[in-house]
Scaffold this active site. Structure first.
Site, PDB file in Angstrom:
ATOM      1  CB  SER A 194      47.998   9.997  40.299  1.00 24.24           C
ATOM      2  OG  SER A 194      46.606  10.007  40.488  1.00 24.24           O
ATOM      3  CD  GLU A 318      45.748   9.183  32.847  1.00 26.07           C
ATOM      4  OE1 GLU A 318      45.726   8.416  33.837  1.00 26.07           O
ATOM      5  OE2 GLU A 318      46.715   9.905  32.574  1.00 26.07           O
ATOM      6  CG  HIS A 412      45.626   6.731  36.763  1.00 26.13           C
ATOM      7  ND1 HIS A 412      45.922   8.025  36.431  1.00 26.13           N
ATOM      8  CD2 HIS A 412      45.785   6.647  38.113  1.00 26.13           C
ATOM      9  CE1 HIS A 412      46.229   8.708  37.518  1.00 26.13           C
ATOM     10  NE2 HIS A 412      46.168   7.885  38.555  1.00 26.13           N
TER      11      HIS A 412
END
Length: 504
Positions: A194, A318, A412
């Site tokens: 990320s 995600e 995610h």
């Protein structure tokens, strides 16, 4: 190679902890505490110390809301400005040769996170691959990713890109010191997820990072986050307004206000932008023409990024995590319409919607939002970097049954569990209680075997071909894993040339 946990670094002796199979050193300072007149300054050398410095427990996480530094249901790590530290984990067994080094940069949107999270310990990865794992803290939010340099004075200068500078300082510490821990300073892989993955792509575009690492892995990188100098100046003024600071008094106020006052005010300013302009990210490195000369996405396109081997990829779903817990990612039709309209292409929304059959159904919109922020710019990095250096693309598709039933799928940050060997931890076992253990364990082997091969040799396993614009071979990390050529081609073409919208 390491027979004791008392290690002599360039700054002094640190004492770690010997476990049954690994050696650990926690919260070793890699730069001077950025407090007082060093607040909002580039990291400075750590003053040497005499005697032995205990490195057996964690110190402060970077300044942030306490929930961002949560280590368990009832426990958060203390936060403070004195946070420029790193951790080292090494196998306890002796080695006849220096070990490869893997340096992890945590995520959290550049406003949250800590290297003290148990998942990030690196012990399982170190043991499986016979590597040294380093994890680091860096300044976040107000103190790391807001550019107050416009308000410098002759006696009180401020610098830009402080979080990025911190990461470079940590890598310099690794180059100077990791041999004493049994690591090879000539074989360093940086990896992150990320915002940490964005840090990886930013470091590839940062001249000061040249030679400090030899390959990179970026997991779910929002790769075109970057503030122009104009945007960063405007946002810094918004932060001052939120803090109630007159611009002529900025240098004094930013020095004397408490860290928590500044953190709260800037967090409010960041939150307003994220809420009002989904898809725009104000806490990000600034293209200042100096420390970061070009936006990373442009550096990949023109070949000015460091030509080191790179693995980069995303998770298939995600957006589902943000749709449930963080409304600032554009995952609703209304948010997506606003974000796409700000991109400046009148036909963009029509083109993208046509590539997502079923839109505006909720599930499809969430997928589109995740693709917009993570997958779209990852393709641009794959295209650009593959022209200049070995590049490998992937997509993570697997989710245990419990995760699927909860509506997240391959969401995610789910990839962090197998990458760090967490499938057999309490968290991993809970996620596979309803089924999927065998698949999740196979996925863990897939991630770790490829990540470790890459860290050791610069290449993943032979089953993973390089990415080229001509073929676009992509490793699909699933059970079973496979290679696909140009997956989701229609969506890729619909997003072609799109950049994250500027702040307004």
């Amino acid at each position: 190679m390491v027979a004791t946990t008392d290690i002599t670094t360039a700054d002094g002796v640190v004492r770690g902890h010997r476990g049954r199979r690994v050696l650990r050193w926690r919260s070793i300072p890699y730069a001077a505490p950025p407090v007082g007149d060093l607040r909002f300054r580039a990291p400075q050398p750590m003053p040497p110390w005499s005697g032995v410095r205990e490195a057996t427990s964690f110190g402060f996480a970077a300044m942030q809301h306490r929930d961002g530094a949560r280590l368990g249901p009832r426990h958060s790590q203390p936060t403070g400005e004195d946070c420029l530290t790193l951790n080292v984990v090494a196998p306890a067994a002796p080695s006849s040769a220096p070990r490869p080094v893997m340096v992890f940069i945590h995520g959290g949107g550049y406003v949250l996170g800590t290297s003290a999270l148990r998942l990030y310990s690196g012990a399982r990865l170190a043991l499986r691959g016979d590597v040294i794992v380093v994890s680091l803290n860096y300044r976040l939010g107000a103190f790391g990713y807001v550019d107050f340099s416009e308000f410098s004075t002759a006696t009180r200068p401020f610098e830009s890109n402080l979080g990025l500078r911190d990461q470079v300082a940590a890598l310099r510490w690794v180059r100077r010191n990791i041999a004493a821990f049994g690591g090879d300073p000539g074989n360093v892989t940086i990896f992150g997820e990320s915002a940490g993955a964005h840090a990886v792509v930013s470091l590839l575009a940062t001249p000061a990072a040249a030679g400090l690492f030899h390959r990179g892995i970026a997991q779910s990188a929002p790769a075109d986050w970057a503030m122009s100098a104009k945007e960063s100046r405007a946002f810094a003024r918004q932060c001052l307004a939120e803090l109630g600071i007159d611009e002529k008094d900025a240098a004094t106020a930013l020095t004397t206000l408490s860290a928590n006052e500044i953190r709260k005010g800037v967090d409010r300013a960041i939150g307003k932008v994220l809420w009002e302009q989904p898809g725009s990210f104000p806490a990000a490195p600034v293209v200042d023409g100096d420390y970061l000369p070009r936006a990373p996405i442009d550096a990949f396109a023109d070949g000015s990024a460091h030509a080191v081997p790179l693995i980069i990829g995303t998770n298939r779903d995600e957006g589902t995590l943000f749709q449930r817990f963080d409304r600032t990612l554009p995952t609703t039709p209304e948010q997506l319409h606003a974000a796409l309209a700000r991109c400046g292409d009148a036909d963009l929304e029509k083109r993208v919607v046509a590539a997502y059959p079923g839109y505006p159904a909720r599930k499809v919109a969430v997928r589109m939002g995740g693709d917009f922020v993570f997958w779209r710019p990852t393709i641009a990095v794959l295209e650009g970097h593959s022209r200049h250096a070995p590049t490998y693309g992937y997509r993570f598709d697997f989710a245990p049954r419990a995760v699927q039933l909860a509506g997240f799928s391959a969401t995610h940050a789910l990839d962090l569990i197998p990458v760090f060997g967490g499938v057999d931890t309490p968290v991993g076992r809970a996620l596979t209680a309803a089924g999927g253990y065998r698949g999740f364990r196979a996925v863990q082997d897939e991630f770790q075997d490829n990540w470790l091969s890459f860290a050791r040799t610069g290449k993943p396993l032979d089953s993973w071909p390089e990415y080229t614009e001509q073929r676009r071979s992509t490793r699909i990390i699933d059970h079973p894993a496979r290679v696909e050529v140009d997956p989701e081609k229609a969506k890729r073409l619909a997003w072609e040339g799109v950049r994250v919208p500027a702040l307004q």
